[in-house]
Enzyme design. Structure first.
Site, PDB file in Angstrom:
ATOM      1  N   CYS A  48       0.859  -1.227   0.026  1.00 29.29           N
ATOM      2  CA  CYS A  48       0.061  -0.048   0.104  1.00 29.29           C
ATOM      3  C   CYS A  48       0.866   1.202   0.067  1.00 29.29           C
ATOM      4  O   CYS A  48       1.712   1.196   0.775  1.00 29.29           O
ATOM      5  CB  CYS A  48      -0.734  -0.067   1.395  1.00 29.29           C
ATOM      6  N   ASP A  55      -0.371  -5.891   0.357  1.00 29.70           N
ATOM      7  CA  ASP A  55      -1.263  -6.255  -0.431  1.00 29.70           C
ATOM      8  C   ASP A  55      -1.307  -7.422  -1.144  1.00 29.70           C
ATOM      9  O   ASP A  55      -0.318  -7.522  -1.814  1.00 29.70           O
ATOM     10  CB  ASP A  55      -2.068  -5.255  -1.350  1.00 29.70           C
ATOM     11  N   VAL A  70       5.302 -13.689 -24.175  1.00 24.96           N
ATOM     12  CA  VAL A  70       6.255 -13.499 -23.059  1.00 24.96           C
ATOM     13  C   VAL A  70       6.770 -14.574 -22.445  1.00 24.96           C
ATOM     14  O   VAL A  70       6.331 -15.709 -22.500  1.00 24.96           O
ATOM     15  CB  VAL A  70       5.317 -12.613 -21.908  1.00 24.96           C
ATOM     16  N   HIS A  89      -4.209  -0.766  -5.990  1.00 32.32           N
ATOM     17  CA  HIS A  89      -4.721  -2.000  -6.659  1.00 32.32           C
ATOM     18  C   HIS A  89      -4.690  -1.691  -8.135  1.00 32.32           C
ATOM     19  O   HIS A  89      -4.204  -2.328  -8.895  1.00 32.32           O
ATOM     20  CB  HIS A  89      -5.694  -2.399  -5.997  1.00 32.32           C
ATOM     21  N   GLU A  90      -5.352  -0.534  -8.381  1.00 32.93           N
ATOM     22  CA  GLU A  90      -5.787  -0.418  -9.700  1.00 32.93           C
ATOM     23  C   GLU A  90      -4.542   0.118 -10.531  1.00 32.93           C
ATOM     24  O   GLU A  90      -4.371  -0.326 -11.522  1.00 32.93           O
ATOM     25  CB  GLU A  90      -6.659   0.912  -9.731  1.00 32.93           C
TER      26      GLU A  90
END
Length: 149
Positions: A48, A55, A70, A89-90
């Site tokens: 965070c 998180d 990848v 988070h976003e």
């Protein structure tokens, strides 16, 4: 094969941050075929940016490759680089999706970030780019809606 030396097959240090992490790509051996590749990261962690507390999330990345794939070892190291990275988070979810899309030039890519609750609220974040080919099966991402996961 790529513009840089692959990390695959050699000792690789853990990256200090997502910005310094090297993501490797390799040529798609079937560039004329639509197929779906999925990566699931069941133990993703970041910090965070306000409290510094960890998180946790489950990330699911689905993509229909274009010219590139990848390389999975570099993807694992890139994901690990978020462990000491402070971001919401976003930001984590969308930044990962955009970086992969820029690197791989996929026909389609989606990422689902299923974040465990902080302060009593889970935050699930979804991002996609491109159109799913009509002839392709896209399975559910397999992460249940939040019920004390």
């Amino acid at each position: 094969m790529t513009e840089t030396t692959l990390q695959l097959g050699q000792a690789s240090a853990l990256p200090d941050s997502p910005e310094t992490a090297q993501l490797d790509r390799v040529p798609n051996p079937h560039p004329d075929t639509d197929y779906l590749a999925r990566f699931t990261v069941p133990e993703f962690t970041s910090l965070c940016p306000v409290t510094g507390q960890p998180d946790f999330a489950i990330l699911v990345i689905d993509y229909v490759p274009g010219p590139w794939l990848v390389e999975s070892k570099s993807l694992k190291l890139y994901m690990h680089s978020f462990r000491n990275h402070g971001a919401f988070h976003e930001d984590c979810t969308v930044a990962i999706g955009k970086r992969l899309a820029d690197l791989l030039e996929p026909r389609y890519l989606r990422i689902g970030g299923y974040w465990y609750p902080r302060g009593g609220i889970p935050i699930d974040v979804f991002w996609q780019t491109g159109e799913l080919p009509k002839n392709l099966w896209l399975p559910d991402q397999g992460v249940a809606p939040y019920r004390a996961r």
